[in-house]
Design an enzyme around this catalytic site. Sequence first.
Site, PDB file in Angstrom:
ATOM      1  N   SER A  88       0.912  -1.212  -0.561  1.00  0.00           N
ATOM      2  CA  SER A  88      -0.567   0.001  -0.184  1.00  0.00           C
ATOM      3  C   SER A  88       0.605   1.028   0.023  1.00  0.00           C
ATOM      4  O   SER A  88       2.044   1.347   0.019  1.00  0.00           O
ATOM      5  CB  SER A  88      -0.680  -0.031   1.244  1.00  0.00           C
ATOM      6  OG  SER A  88      -1.551   1.131   1.901  1.00  0.00           O
ATOM      7  N   LEU A  89       1.028   2.498  -0.045  1.00  0.00           N
ATOM      8  CA  LEU A  89       0.888   4.026   0.202  1.00  0.00           C
ATOM      9  C   LEU A  89       0.832   4.700   1.335  1.00  0.00           C
ATOM     10  O   LEU A  89      -0.551   4.141   1.688  1.00  0.00           O
ATOM     11  CB  LEU A  89       0.629   4.870  -1.177  1.00  0.00           C
ATOM     12  CG  LEU A  89       1.259   3.690  -2.903  1.00  0.00           C
ATOM     13  CD1 LEU A  89       0.187   4.667  -4.040  1.00  0.00           C
ATOM     14  CD2 LEU A  89       2.908   3.876  -2.568  1.00  0.00           C
ATOM     15  N   LYS A 121      -3.677   9.381  -8.916  1.00  0.00           N
ATOM     16  CA  LYS A 121      -4.134   8.007  -8.004  1.00  0.00           C
ATOM     17  C   LYS A 121      -5.494   8.488  -8.351  1.00  0.00           C
ATOM     18  O   LYS A 121      -6.540   8.870  -8.440  1.00  0.00           O
ATOM     19  CB  LYS A 121      -4.055   8.817  -6.474  1.00  0.00           C
ATOM     20  CG  LYS A 121      -4.151   7.276  -5.767  1.00  0.00           C
ATOM     21  CD  LYS A 121      -3.364   7.649  -4.342  1.00  0.00           C
ATOM     22  CE  LYS A 121      -3.978   6.714  -3.206  1.00  0.00           C
ATOM     23  NZ  LYS A 121      -5.125   5.430  -3.289  1.00  0.00           N
ATOM     24  N   ARG A 147      -5.538  -7.912  -5.154  1.00  0.00           N
ATOM     25  CA  ARG A 147      -4.979  -7.368  -4.727  1.00  0.00           C
ATOM     26  C   ARG A 147      -5.063  -8.165  -3.335  1.00  0.00           C
ATOM     27  O   ARG A 147      -4.384  -9.061  -3.163  1.00  0.00           O
ATOM     28  CB  ARG A 147      -4.486  -6.094  -4.001  1.00  0.00           C
ATOM     29  CG  ARG A 147      -3.824  -5.755  -2.813  1.00  0.00           C
ATOM     30  CD  ARG A 147      -3.827  -4.566  -2.347  1.00  0.00           C
ATOM     31  NE  ARG A 147      -3.452  -3.945  -1.701  1.00  0.00           N
ATOM     32  CZ  ARG A 147      -2.972  -4.012  -0.397  1.00  0.00           C
ATOM     33  NH1 ARG A 147      -4.335  -4.346  -0.060  1.00  0.00           N
ATOM     34  NH2 ARG A 147      -2.155  -3.166   0.673  1.00  0.00           N
ATOM     35  N   GLU A 189      -3.951  -0.819 -11.974  1.00  0.00           N
ATOM     36  CA  GLU A 189      -5.860  -0.577 -11.595  1.00  0.00           C
ATOM     37  C   GLU A 189      -6.503  -0.915 -12.124  1.00  0.00           C
ATOM     38  O   GLU A 189      -6.644   0.303 -13.784  1.00  0.00           O
ATOM     39  CB  GLU A 189      -5.562   1.439 -11.307  1.00  0.00           C
ATOM     40  CG  GLU A 189      -6.411   1.643 -10.471  1.00  0.00           C
ATOM     41  CD  GLU A 189      -5.931   0.810  -8.685  1.00  0.00           C
ATOM     42  OE1 GLU A 189      -4.381   0.904  -8.713  1.00  0.00           O
ATOM     43  OE2 GLU A 189      -6.547   1.298  -7.734  1.00  0.00           O
ATOM     44  N   CYS A 427     -49.756   7.037  -7.818  1.00  0.00           N
ATOM     45  CA  CYS A 427     -51.310   6.948  -8.443  1.00  0.00           C
ATOM     46  C   CYS A 427     -52.670   7.262  -6.791  1.00  0.00           C
ATOM     47  O   CYS A 427     -53.502   6.814  -7.021  1.00  0.00           O
ATOM     48  CB  CYS A 427     -51.197   5.711  -8.420  1.00  0.00           C
ATOM     49  SG  CYS A 427     -50.532   4.755  -7.298  1.00  0.00           S
TER      50      CYS A 427
HETATM   51  S1  IVH Z   1       1.689   1.494  -6.601  1.00  0.00           S
HETATM   52  C1  IVH Z   1       3.367  -0.262  -3.800  1.00  0.00           C
HETATM   53  N1  IVH Z   1       0.001   4.097  -8.776  1.00  0.00           N
HETATM   54  O1  IVH Z   1      -4.073   3.847  -4.255  1.00  0.00           O
HETATM   55  C2  IVH Z   1       3.012   0.571  -4.522  1.00  0.00           C
HETATM   56  N2  IVH Z   1      -0.688   2.997  -7.110  1.00  0.00           N
HETATM   57  O2  IVH Z   1      -3.096   3.711  -1.281  1.00  0.00           O
HETATM   58  C3  IVH Z   1       0.990   0.691  -4.522  1.00  0.00           C
HETATM   59  N3  IVH Z   1      -2.982   3.405  -7.332  1.00  0.00           N
HETATM   60  O3  IVH Z   1      -2.922  -0.353  -4.092  1.00  0.00           O
HETATM   61  C4  IVH Z   1       0.962   1.163  -5.845  1.00  0.00           C
HETATM   62  N4  IVH Z   1      -3.167   4.523  -8.859  1.00  0.00           N
HETATM   63  O4  IVH Z   1      -4.478   0.523  -5.429  1.00  0.00           O
HETATM   64  C5  IVH Z   1       0.067   2.995  -7.614  1.00  0.00           C
HETATM   65  N5  IVH Z   1      -1.360   5.142  -9.853  1.00  0.00           N
HETATM   66  C6  IVH Z   1      -0.947   4.402  -8.870  1.00  0.00           C
HETATM   67  C7  IVH Z   1      -2.303   4.417  -8.582  1.00  0.00           C
HETATM   68  C8  IVH Z   1      -1.965   3.617  -7.064  1.00  0.00           C
HETATM   69  C9  IVH Z   1      -3.976   3.648  -8.009  1.00  0.00           C
HETATM   70  C10 IVH Z   1      -4.000   2.845  -5.917  1.00  0.00           C
HETATM   71  C11 IVH Z   1      -3.448   1.109  -5.706  1.00  0.00           C
HETATM   72  C12 IVH Z   1      -2.943   0.932  -4.107  1.00  0.00           C
HETATM   73  C13 IVH Z   1      -3.160   2.438  -3.769  1.00  0.00           C
HETATM   74  C14 IVH Z   1      -2.394   3.106  -2.620  1.00  0.00           C
END
Ligand code: IVH
Length: 687
Positions: A88-89, A121, A147, A189, A427
Amino acid sequence: MGDHTNTDSAAAHRVKELRSELRRHEHFYYVLDAPQISDAQYDALMNELKRIETAHPELLTPDSPTQRVGGKPAEGFKKVSHSRPMLSLDNAYSAEELADWDRRVRELAGGLPVEYTAELKLDGLSIALHYEATESGGARLVRGITRGDGQIGEDVTSNVRTIRSVPLSTSADRLNAAGLPPTFEVRGEVVMPEAAFQRMNEEREQQGLAAAVNPRNAAAGTLRTLEPSIVANRRLVFFAYFLLVDGEYWPHGQRATLDVLTTLGLRVNPHSKLVASVEEMTSFIDQAELDRATLGYEIDGVVLKVDSHATQQRLGYTGRAPRWAIAYKFTAKSGVTQVREITVQVGRTGKLTPVAELTPVFIGGTTVSRATLHNADFIERLGLLVGDWVKVERGGDVIPKVVEVFEDADHPRGSVPFAFPMRCPECQSDVVRVEGEVDYRCVNANCPAKLRESLLHFGRRSVMNIEGLGDAVVQQLLDRGLVHSVADLYALKKDELIALDRFAEKSAIALLDEIERSKKAGLARVLMGLGIRFVGERTAELLALEFGSIEALESATAEELERVEEVGPRISQAILEFFAQPANLALIQKLKDAGVGMTAERKQRSTQLAGLTFVLSGTLPTLSREEAKRKIEDAGGKTAGSVSKKTNYVVAGEEAGSKLEKALELKIPVLDEAGLLALLGENSQTE
Ligand code: IVH
C-alpha cells in the site's frame, strides 16, 4: 481448389489476418482511445472471425478476440499468492508533508539520483496480470489476481479477460521492442468509468438494490461477479503502472516502465510527468485537480514514485509501504447551495425516494442540481427544511450528498418542513411504512409507476437486455394499453409498434427481434427480471447455478435456499413470499407460455455419497453439526434425524448416546469424523 487442405489453410490464414486486425483495432479503441473504424466495421470483422472459428473449431485459441467472455461462469474464486506482496502507500495531505517526505528521501538516497514520476492516483483497485510465453515467442495472459490482503489475492482471470484494455496476448515483436522476456507480470489499477458507474446504479436502483456508493466499490464488486458476461457489460478499464519479471520490479526506473508498458500494448494513463522538486510536484497536483472533472473516471490524488530503480532499492520498504513512493490525497470537494424543492420518486418496488432539487452548483467539475435524500429519516436527521442552504459534497462518490444544513446570517433557514406524502405521487394510493423499515411504499399493486419501472427494469442490459425498450417506448406502450405486465411484451405485434411515435417498420422489427432474443437470456436474468426483493445480480446467478430451473426454485424450502452462498433468512423469506403469490406464479406461467427460457446450467454436484443416508450424533472434534451435514449433502448424501434400518452410516462424536447404541444394535457402521472425511476423500484436519 476445393481441396480440403487448401480450404483449411485459407481459413487458417484468414483467421490470423482477422485476429491481427481485430487486435490492432481494439488497441486503437481501448488503449489509445482513438478508433480507426466504425463499430459496425469492427463487428463485421468479429462476426467473420466467429463464423470461421465455428466452422473450424481446431483453429480456436484462448487468446482469440472472440474469447474474451468465456462461456462458463466461475463457481468461486481460487486464492493465489502474489509473486511479491502488493503493498500500500503512505499518504500526504499537504505540500508541507510532501516537502518532509522529499527531504527524507534525499537523506536516505545518499547521493543517488532523486527524481520522481508523478502519476494520477486512480480510484479503483489494484490487480496483477501474469503473462507467460507462447510457442510462437509471444506472451499470453494466463492469470489475473486481485490484491486481496496484499499477500494472497483471488484468481479473477475469467473476469479480467473481459476488460478490453487488457491484451489477451502480446506478440514476439512487441516483446522484442520492449526488451522483455515472454514471462512477466503487469500491475495496475482497474477503474469503473463514471458513465458506466451511473448506468450500473440506475439499474440497481430500479432493481430495488442499494446503489453502489462509488465507482471503486462498484469496480471491486464487478470483478467478483460470477458471470463474466456481466463483467464485460460493465466496461471496466485497466491502467498499467508496474512491470515485474521474476517477482522483481523491472530495473530501468518508473518512467521507462510506463513507456515499456505502452510498447507492450497496455493502456498507461497519459497524465504522468517526471518532476524534480516539491514545486513541480505541487504544480502537477494543481493540474490534476483541474483535469479531474473531465477525466471520465475518478481519481483521489496523485502518486509520486522515486524514478530510479537503484534509489528505490536503497530506500527500501517499511512494513506496509515502499519508502520510495507516497500518495498525495485530495480533500473532498463541496459546494453550498439552496434546496428549492423536495420531490419524491416512485421505484419499481413502490419505494418512495425523496430527492433534493437544488439550485445548480458547480462542484469538482460538474454541475450538481439534484441530490438523493434516501428516506424520511435522513431528512429528519439533517433537520432539513425546504429552502435551506446546504453543504453538498462530492467525495470519492459520484452521487452528491447533502452533508450539512446551514444556519447563519448569510444563509437564512428555510421555513417549510417537508411532509412526506401520504399518497403516492403517481397514483394517489395510500403509502405505508412497514414496521422496522425506513422506506415508504405505495400500496397499489397496479401503480402505473411500478409497472413502468418494472418494464424498464426488465429491458435493462443487465437484466433481459432488450435494446430499444427505453422510457419513451415504455410510456407509449402503457398509454395505449398494450402491456399490463412484462409478459405482454412477448405478445406485441409489428403493426402495434409501427403505430407508435417515431417507429417505422425497421425499428419495429428490430425491437421485436430484441424481445425474441431475450427469451434465451437464461434463468439468472429472468430471476432478476421478475424483481424478487433482495435478489440482485449475484444472488440471481448463484440461485440459477444451484437450482437450474424455475420449477426447482419454486419448490425449494427455506433451508434449501439458504444453502446458497449469500442467501440468508431475509432473502429466502423474500423468495418464498414471491412464489407464494398467485399473481407471480401466473406471470411466470405466462412468460413460459411465451417461450421465455427459465433454465440454467447447474453447478456440477458431487454424487460421491448419492443414495446414502447418514445420522449425526454427538459432538465432532472439529466440524460443527451444520458443517458435517453440509459436507454430506454437498456430496449427494442425505442426513436423517434418527437411526433406522435405512441408515447407512452413523457419524458419532463425543457423547453420542442413544443413537450410537441403536446403530450398534442394528449393526450399522459407525464413523468418527476422520472416517467421514476419508469417505469424502478429504484429509482429516487432525492429521
Ligand atoms: S503504486 C507499492 N500507482 O493506490 C505501490 N498505486 O493507496 C502501490 N493506486 O493499492 C501501488 N493509482 O490500488 C500506485 N498510479 C498509481 C496508483 C495506485 C492508484 C492505488 C493502488 C494502491 C493504492 C495505495
